[in-house]
Motif scaffolding. Structure first.
Motif, PDB file in Angstrom:
ATOM      1  N   ASN A  42       0.834  -1.210   0.000  1.00  0.00           N
ATOM      2  CA  ASN A  42       0.000   0.000   0.000  1.00  0.00           C
ATOM      3  C   ASN A  42       0.865   1.254   0.000  1.00  0.00           C
ATOM      4  O   ASN A  42       0.534   2.245  -0.649  1.00  0.00           O
ATOM      5  N   ASP A  43       1.964   1.191   0.740  1.00  0.00           N
ATOM      6  CA  ASP A  43       2.869   2.343   0.767  1.00  0.00           C
ATOM      7  C   ASP A  43       3.488   2.574  -0.607  1.00  0.00           C
ATOM      8  O   ASP A  43       3.621   3.705  -1.070  1.00  0.00           O
ATOM      9  N   VAL A  44       3.880   1.464  -1.264  1.00  0.00           N
ATOM     10  CA  VAL A  44       4.471   1.576  -2.606  1.00  0.00           C
ATOM     11  C   VAL A  44       3.460   2.216  -3.554  1.00  0.00           C
ATOM     12  O   VAL A  44       3.777   3.143  -4.310  1.00  0.00           O
ATOM     13  N   THR A  45       2.229   1.739  -3.494  1.00  0.00           N
ATOM     14  CA  THR A  45       1.177   2.296  -4.362  1.00  0.00           C
ATOM     15  C   THR A  45       1.028   3.793  -4.126  1.00  0.00           C
ATOM     16  O   THR A  45       0.986   4.589  -5.082  1.00  0.00           O
ATOM     17  N   ALA A  46       0.963   4.189  -2.852  1.00  0.00           N
ATOM     18  CA  ALA A  46       0.756   5.608  -2.534  1.00  0.00           C
ATOM     19  C   ALA A  46       1.915   6.461  -3.031  1.00  0.00           C
ATOM     20  O   ALA A  46       1.708   7.524  -3.631  1.00  0.00           O
ATOM     21  N   ILE A  47       3.130   5.980  -2.805  1.00  0.00           N
ATOM     22  CA  ILE A  47       4.302   6.776  -3.198  1.00  0.00           C
ATOM     23  C   ILE A  47       4.394   6.882  -4.717  1.00  0.00           C
ATOM     24  O   ILE A  47       4.635   7.971  -5.261  1.00  0.00           O
ATOM     25  N   VAL A  48       4.180   5.764  -5.405  1.00  0.00           N
ATOM     26  CA  VAL A  48       4.299   5.784  -6.872  1.00  0.00           C
ATOM     27  C   VAL A  48       3.181   6.629  -7.485  1.00  0.00           C
ATOM     28  O   VAL A  48       3.419   7.431  -8.405  1.00  0.00           O
ATOM     29  N   GLN A  49       1.968   6.491  -6.960  1.00  0.00           N
ATOM     30  CA  GLN A  49       0.861   7.292  -7.504  1.00  0.00           C
ATOM     31  C   GLN A  49       1.131   8.790  -7.313  1.00  0.00           C
ATOM     32  O   GLN A  49       0.922   9.589  -8.235  1.00  0.00           O
ATOM     33  N   ALA A  50       1.604   9.140  -6.134  1.00  0.00           N
ATOM     34  CA  ALA A  50       1.902  10.551  -5.865  1.00  0.00           C
ATOM     35  C   ALA A  50       3.005  11.039  -6.801  1.00  0.00           C
ATOM     36  O   ALA A  50       2.935  12.157  -7.338  1.00  0.00           O
ATOM     37  N   ALA A  51       4.010  10.178  -7.013  1.00  0.00           N
ATOM     38  CA  ALA A  51       5.119  10.555  -7.890  1.00  0.00           C
ATOM     39  C   ALA A  51       4.630  10.786  -9.319  1.00  0.00           C
ATOM     40  O   ALA A  51       5.048  11.730  -9.991  1.00  0.00           O
ATOM     41  N   LEU A  52       3.740   9.918  -9.760  1.00  0.00           N
ATOM     42  CA  LEU A  52       3.233  10.061 -11.128  1.00  0.00           C
ATOM     43  C   LEU A  52       2.396  11.327 -11.268  1.00  0.00           C
ATOM     44  O   LEU A  52       2.450  12.013 -12.304  1.00  0.00           O
TER      45      LEU A  52
END
Lengths: 208, 363
Positions: A17-27
């Motif tokens: 979930n953390d990976v998803t949040a960080i990558v989505q925010a980055a995109l």
């Protein structure tokens, strides 16, 4: 501003979930995809691989990290092709003919993917024709696995089959040794999954 | 003079022994070699070589499900595919000899309801009488009675669910994963107690937790999920039959697990692969609390060594074990097709030699 350290930590600890949040925010912030991969995700998988080699992490830690990595990659994949990112290498991997064991082979495939390589997983019971099919798709390294002393000799046939071509053959598996690799003329041997990544790096002349 | 049963149990209890027993399992291609080398004896090499133990066939399991294919939607299995009593599919291919490829019926389960509805085998206490008769018949021949309950918890669980899903579930303390382990453990406890009540001399437990050069999972993860459950299964048997022995099988390198396994209650470690573990080292560390079964390498010495090297390995390991015993020296795994028959004969001869002339393994 992407927190690459947080992204690496999330992958190493397998926090999907953390990976998803960080990558989505980055995109959303239009972060460079190559930076996400090369400064965040791939170094994280290499770090967990190094921990594995030092007996500080084991198969479950590799799997949970790989799953977190995969979650991030799924978000990036539609954009990777459009970004023009070049493959760093394509490896075909499969358990040799007559052998149906795949735990070790799967681990190597996971770690190679985590290191950024394209992997064609041929499954089990692979004859030379199957390896050929992957070479036709662009693989230039063939990784052969075997658990049984009975099926090990087939690795010699694979080595002979690709002799004189640009394809390099590397081998591994519980009963396989460096001495056997030398005897049959294989291009490399590794005793574990992380070592296989380092071996492939060396064959592509990449610093690991 | 001890019976083979008395001799084996005394050896594993490290209370001395009269004869060095032999035991091994041959792949079908090796059985063919046996038939060629020893015609006229049928294919029961266990009888021919006077193995000291026999297994009961009772399972104490019953299963109502017959249509396992419905747990593999979309799968087209090859015609020779079989299903275990747990529902695991084993698909044979023309090239795979005695091996098969395994498929996991619970791999894609996502809800507790799916686990609850799955037809785990049930405990069948009505098999007690037939099990007792089997044990009596084996004992009447002077042989030890054993039962195989290997793939006790961990392997049973991942054969059904897949190794990846089980490992991730254990890492995250997923309730479905924990519940799955628990269902398997409770059934194993009942079966172990029943086999103990029927009078078997040893129960073969086991779960592969070692890889070639490292352990498969951390000690922390093992202690959280598997060790306490193994201990429960062993306690269930020993409560009923305190002198019963527990053998425990794990392939690969398991040295870091040894103290945990001893605490869980195992008596004998199998197979102690010399390619992965140093027998002398582990014998020095815990040979006063643990006995062993195996030590003759099927990745090295048996397929690729000379008969003389086989003899040397057997005698060396028996010497390490010492005069009180503690080692049933056998090939570590199923003997694969490429093993020269001469090496099997060399193994048996070395054991016979050590029986007749104890000086070759003393000192």
């Amino acid at each position: 501003m992407t927190d690459f350290e947080a992204l690496r930590t999330a992958i190493i600890k397998g926090k999907r979930n953390d990976v998803t949040a960080i990558v989505q925010a980055a995109l959303e912030e239009k972060e460079d995809i190559n930076r996400l991969l090369d400064e965040g995700m791939i170094p994280a998988m290499r770090e967990i691989g190094d921990k594995f080699s030092r007996n500080e992490a084991y198969v479950p830690e590799l799997l949970i990290a790989a799953r977190a990595m995969q979650t991030g990659l799924a978000l990036l994949e539609p954009l990777i092709a459009a970004s023009g990112r070049k493959s760093i290498g394509k490896i075909a991997i499969g358990t040799v003919k007559g052998d149906l064991h795949d735990i070790g082979k799967n681990l190597v495939a996971i770690m190679l993917k985590g290191a950024g390589y394209d992997v064609i997983d041929l499954g089990v019971n692979c004859d030379t024709a199957k390896y050929d099919s992957a070479v036709k798709q662009g693989a230039d390294i063939v990784a052969c696995s075997s658990l049984l002393t009975t099926t090990m000799p087939y690795m010699r046939e694979v080595v002979e089959h690709f002799k004189g071509t640009h394809v390099k053959v590397i081998i591994g598996g519980a009963p396989v040794t460096q001495a056997f690799a030398d005897e049959i003329g294989a291009d490399g041997y590794s005793e574990d999954a992380n070592g296989a990544v380092k071996l492939v790096d060396s064959l592509y002349h990449r610093a690991s | 003079m001890m019976t083979p049963r008395e001799n084996l149990l005394s050896l594993w209890r490290r209370k001395g022994y009269e004869a060095v027993p032999v035991d091994f399992a041959l792949s079908p291609a090796m059985v063919e070699k046996f038939l060629r080398h020893h015609p006229g004896h049928g294919d029961d090499y266990r009888e021919f070589f006077s193995f000291p133990a026999r297994e009961v066939r009772t399972t104490f399991l019953r299963q109502k499900e017959t249509d396992w294919r419905r747990y593999y939607p979309g799968m087209e299995f090859l015609p020779e595919t079989t299903f275990s009593i747990w529902g695991t599919a084993h698909e044979k291919t023309p090239e795979s000899m005695h091996m098969s490829r395994m498929y996991h019926p619970m791999k894609n389960f996502t809800s507790q309801e799916e686990f609850d509805a799955y037809p785990y085998p049930e405990f069948d206490e009505t098999q007690m009488e037939s099990c007792r008769k089997e044990v009596e018949a084996i004992h009447a021949r002077g042989l030890a009675a054993s039962v195989c309950m290997e793939c006790t918890i961990w392997e049973c669980a991942w054969y059904l669910r897949s190794m990846e899903e089980m490992m991730i579930g254990m890492m995250t303390d997923d309730p479905m994963t924990v519940g799955h382990l628990e269902r398997i453990t409770v059934l194993a406890e009942k079966r172990a107690a029943a086999f103990a009540a029927a009078g078997v001399d040893f129960i073969r437990l086991g779960d592969d937790i070692g890889m070639q050069h490292t352990i498969m999972m951390s000690l922390e993860l093992y202690r959280a999920h598997l060790k306490p459950r193994l201990k429960r299964v062993i306690s269930a048997a020993k409560r009923v039959h305190p002198s019963l022995l527990i053998t425990y099988h794990s392939c690969g390198y398991v040295t870091p697990f040894l103290e945990d396994l001893i605490e869980a209650g195992i008596d004998v470690l199998n197979p102690v692969q010399p390619e992965c573990m140093d027998f002398k080292e582990i014998h020095d560390a815990c040979g006063d609390r643990l006995s062993f079964w195996g030590t003759l390498g099927t990745q090295t010495t048996l397929p690729f060594g000379t008969p003389e090297e086989v003899r040397d390995a057997v005698l060396r390991n028996l010497r390490i074990a010492g005069e009180q015993g503690g080692l049933l020296c056998t090939p570590t795994h199923l003997v694969e097709p490429e093993v020269p028959w001469e090496n099997i004969e060399a193994y048996v001869s070395a054991c016979r030699e050590a029986s007749e002339k104890r000086s070759v393994i003393s000192g």
